[in-house]
Design an enzyme around this catalytic site. Structure first.
Site, PDB file in Angstrom:
ATOM      1  N   GLU A   1       1.015  -1.059   0.038  1.00 25.71           N
ATOM      2  CA  GLU A   1       0.125  -0.137   0.167  1.00 25.71           C
ATOM      3  C   GLU A   1       0.896   1.161   0.085  1.00 25.71           C
ATOM      4  O   GLU A   1       1.971   1.394   0.529  1.00 25.71           O
ATOM      5  CB  GLU A   1      -1.024  -0.162   1.300  1.00 25.71           C
ATOM      6  CG  GLU A   1      -2.025   0.977   1.373  1.00 25.71           C
ATOM      7  CD  GLU A   1      -3.075   0.805   2.342  1.00 25.71           C
ATOM      8  OE1 GLU A   1      -3.865   0.104   2.233  1.00 25.71           O
ATOM      9  OE2 GLU A   1      -2.449   1.180   3.671  1.00 25.71           O
TER      10      GLU A   1
ATOM     11  N   HIS B   1      -6.370   3.987   5.103  1.00 30.96           N
ATOM     12  CA  HIS B   1      -5.688   3.372   6.450  1.00 30.96           C
ATOM     13  C   HIS B   1      -4.749   4.477   7.104  1.00 30.96           C
ATOM     14  O   HIS B   1      -4.168   5.309   6.310  1.00 30.96           O
ATOM     15  CB  HIS B   1      -4.757   2.345   6.178  1.00 30.96           C
ATOM     16  CG  HIS B   1      -5.624   0.911   5.778  1.00 30.96           C
ATOM     17  ND1 HIS B   1      -5.351   0.386   4.589  1.00 30.96           N
ATOM     18  CD2 HIS B   1      -6.664   0.473   6.354  1.00 30.96           C
ATOM     19  CE1 HIS B   1      -6.214  -0.639   4.607  1.00 30.96           C
ATOM     20  NE2 HIS B   1      -7.140  -0.780   5.382  1.00 30.96           N
TER      21      HIS B   1
ATOM     22  N   ALA C   1      13.958  -5.929  -7.689  1.00 32.67           N
ATOM     23  CA  ALA C   1      14.498  -6.932  -6.855  1.00 32.67           C
ATOM     24  C   ALA C   1      14.229  -8.378  -7.328  1.00 32.67           C
ATOM     25  O   ALA C   1      14.728  -9.308  -6.672  1.00 32.67           O
ATOM     26  CB  ALA C   1      14.004  -6.722  -5.488  1.00 32.67           C
ATOM     27  N   GLY C   2      13.382  -8.422  -8.353  1.00 32.61           N
ATOM     28  CA  GLY C   2      13.017  -9.869  -8.938  1.00 32.61           C
ATOM     29  C   GLY C   2      11.537 -10.099  -8.615  1.00 32.61           C
ATOM     30  O   GLY C   2      11.179 -11.213  -8.815  1.00 32.61           O
TER      31      GLY C   2
ATOM     32  N   VAL D   1       5.689  -8.335 -10.549  1.00 33.65           N
ATOM     33  CA  VAL D   1       4.789  -7.179 -10.518  1.00 33.65           C
ATOM     34  C   VAL D   1       4.176  -6.692 -11.504  1.00 33.65           C
ATOM     35  O   VAL D   1       4.968  -6.530 -12.757  1.00 33.65           O
ATOM     36  CB  VAL D   1       5.893  -5.780 -10.102  1.00 33.65           C
ATOM     37  CG1 VAL D   1       4.982  -4.562  -9.748  1.00 33.65           C
ATOM     38  CG2 VAL D   1       6.610  -6.093  -8.711  1.00 33.65           C
TER      39      VAL D   1
END
Ligand code: ACO
Ligand code: LMR
Length: 615
Positions: A231, A273, A295-296, A299
């Protein structure tokens, strides 16, 4: 239980707070998972003890309500989870008390608005004691096929659709409970289902982080694919990127950070939130998605492709033999709660009771459809209320007044009559009001007070069969039947009953016709030739005038016969005389009269010397 496990099918839990809906949802989940027993062993409710009745499938069971955490852990030492519904004011103290016990290991803190300092203390204490806190400000989470925290995972229908009643291969963690439910469905549609899902809660300082739970999933051999929803705001996602880079997380991780829309909105956007606000470029959703991708982490380009990446990755793992898809089964049906089914018009059942005279369900209780406030405003009076509740009619004023007059004049006739006598004797025996009243009422029958019904029946018989008064008297004599409504112990032609005179005069003045009264008076002419006390008595007068009145207000003969059969005519005497009987009761109580014993000299003792020998 393994270190990476928080919940299993054997998990036993407490609910702190009287959250009976959450209790029922947890038990329905247990039941749907085909568990042998409920996961919740007690509610902890300091305000009251006792128990709560809830359903276990279709049967009801009782779950104890215990007054303290100490009492609960003493009674259920195997319970190692507590779902803490305490409010923000007491959530910290309750959580710290639970952390201090030896047996409670995992606590879900549902409350929102817990101060950050308290959250930090809870998190540090949990870590120090090797325990887990999920939350604050969380809906909890679910271990598919094993355990559900409170209201997590939504409705039973959602749980069924997301196949949460059995474990799959996916470990999921997010900030948001609402998005979790959405994700469970996405995962169910694109993989063999969820194994465990946790919502860590939307506060800036959750007591356990996204990474904490991903590392648990990394250690769990049953979980082959990690899925996460981050988030906007905070830097938790950078820890995940670092863990993937360093090899702490090796399993495939599909992840998306929500809040990318913030860039097109003016100024800094605070999402729902407390922690969902980017205070720097680094905390934006785009920056974090970029870092994760680098970073692998798998996504997607947007949330729209999230399910595609999940599906592709799952399919690859199945093809590689890493995942053997979980088998599905048809879970048991959770019966619909009756009230919900009624509200949805999905069930019906025959009623076992019928009321056609009143209905208390609406805003205002009504008598035969007339709202009670209208009854008072329009001065229906006792007579009008009797008309509504006994006759189901809005009877005219003179009819109401006649009924009220009858009630007044038969309310009492002195302490010597049967009813009053019994009430007095019972009162002097120390009986209570109702017992003494009933004792008097029980004397009402064919000879005393209960001849109103019979009188209506007898005189209608003579009139309807065209019998002259003399023929009628002779016919009853031949049947050896006493004419009901004729005769009196006290009154006679010489000592007329003033009550009868009042009623006759009222009827002659207000009634259109008094056909049955006239017939009864003609019968009285015959009976009093034999004995002057065989007058039309008060029962008889009430009976015949009620018939004349009901006919006048358009009751049919059939309806009148129905009321006679139901004993309705005697009801007027019972109603009125109850006033007098209660008066006698109060009189005796006020006087403090002792137990009554009948005088011996008033009893004829005619007992044989020896009992006859028989047989
Ligand atoms: N119909 C025909 N004959 C009667 C009636 C009657 N209703 N009542 C009494 N008699 C006759 C008896 O058969 C008896 O005749 P007999 O001498 O040929 O045998 C004679 O009159 C005397 O009978 P008793 O019972 O001694 O008369 P008593 O005055 O004691 O009776 C009573 C009074 C009980 C009210 C009686 O008239 C009766 O039973 N009436 C019918 C029931 C009734 O109307 N009760 C209501 C009374 S009012 C009230 O309770 C509020
Ligand atoms: C009454 O009203 O109780 C009476 O008429 C009966 C009786 O015996 O007096």
């Amino acid at each position: 239980m393994k270190d990476y496990e928080l919940f299993t099918r054997d998990t036993k839990a407490f609910i702190y707070g009287g959250q009976t809906a959450a209790l029922q949802r947890m038990l329905d989940f247990d039941y749907m998972c085909r568990k042998d027993s409920p996961s919740v062993v007690a509610l902890i409710t300091p305000e009251r003890g006792g128990y709560e009745k809830v359903f276990w499938g279709t049967h009801e069971i009782r779950v104890p309500r215990l007054r303290s955490i100490a009492e609960a852990v003493a009674q259920f030492p195997d319970a190692d989870v507590m779902v803490n519904f305490a409010s923000q004011r007491s959530a910290f103290d309750v959580t710290m008390e639970a952390l201090a016990t030896d047996t409670i290991r995992t606590i879900a803190v549902i409350a929102e608005g817990v101060p950050e300092r308290q959250s930090r203390i809870m998190a540090a204490t949990a870590k120090q004691r090797g325990k887990w806190i999920i939350g604050p400000a969380t809906v909890g989470g679910v271990k598919a096929g094993a355990f559900k925290i409170g209201n997590a995972a939504g409705t039973m229908e959602n749980i069924r659709m997301a196949k949460l009643y059995r474990p799959g291969s996916v470990g999921f963690v997010s900030v948001s409970g609402g998005l979790s439910n959405e994700a469970y469905n996405i995962i169910a549609r694109n993989t063999d289902g969820l194994n465990e899902g946790i919502a860590i809660g939307g506060d800036a300082f959750p007591s356990s982080t996204l990474l904490d739970h991903l590392l648990r999933y990394e250690a769990n051999p049953d979980i082959k694919l990690l899925v996460c929803l981050g988030e906007v705001g905070g830097t938790a996602e950078y820890e995940i990127a670092a863990a993937v880079k360093s090899g702490r997380i090796k399993k495939p991780l599909v992840m998306w950070v929500t809040g990318t829309c913030a860039k097109v909105l003016p100024g800094q956007v605070q999402f729902g939130h407390a922690g969902a606000k980017a205070d720097s470029a680094q905390e934006t959703a785009d920056a974090k998605n970029q870092a994760l991708r680098a970073a692998g982490v798998i996504v997607p380009n947007s949330f729209d492709d999230y399910h595609l990446r999940i599906h592709e990755t799952y399919a690859r793992l199945v093809q590689e033999g890493v995942i053997t898809p979980a088998e599905d089964f048809e879970p048991p049906q959770i019966p619909l709660d009756y009230n919900q089914a009624i509200a949805e018009g999905r069930v019906r059942r025959p009623t076992h009771f019928v009321s056609t005279i009143c209905d208390e369900r609406g805003e205002v209780h009504n008598y035969a459809g007339v709202p009670i406030d209208e009854v008072i405003e329009q001065k229906y009076g006792i007579g009008g209320v009797i008309g509504l509740l006994w006759f189901k009619k809005d009877i005219p004023v003179h009819a109401r007044e006649f009924l009220e007059m009858v009630i007044q004049i038969i309310a009492d006739h002195g302490p010597a009559v049967s009813g009053a006598h019994n009430t007095i004797v019972a009162a002097r025996a120390g009986k209570d009001l109702i017992s003494s009243l009933v004792s008097g009422l029980l004397t009402i029958g064919p000879r005393f007070g209960g001849a109103v019904n019979g009188a209506a029946e007898h005189f209608l018989y003579g009139l309807r069969n065209g019998l002259s008064p003399r023929e009628f008297v002779e016919a009853m004599k031949r049947k050896n039947v006493r004419i009901q409504g004729i005769g009196h112990r006290l009154h006679s032609l010489e000592n007329p009953d003033e009550r009868v005179e009042i009623m006759k005069n009222y009827a002659k003045t207000h009634f259109k016709r008094t056909e049955l009264l006239d017939y009864a008076l003609a019968v009285e002419q015959v009976t009093t030739k034999k004995k002057t006390n065989l007058i039309l008595n008060v029962d008889g007068c009430i009976g015949v005038l009620l018939v004349d009145l009901l006919k006048e207000i358009s009751f049919s003969d059939g309806e009148i016969d129905e009321m006679i059969a139901a004993g309705l005519f005697n009801a007027l005497f019972v109603l009125g005389r109850s006033i007098g009987l209660m008066g006698h009761y109060f009189d005796q109580k006020r006087l403090g009269e002792p137990l009554y014993r009948h005088p011996l000299d008033d009893i004829l003792y005619d007992v044989p010397k020896q009992p006859e020998k028989v047989g």
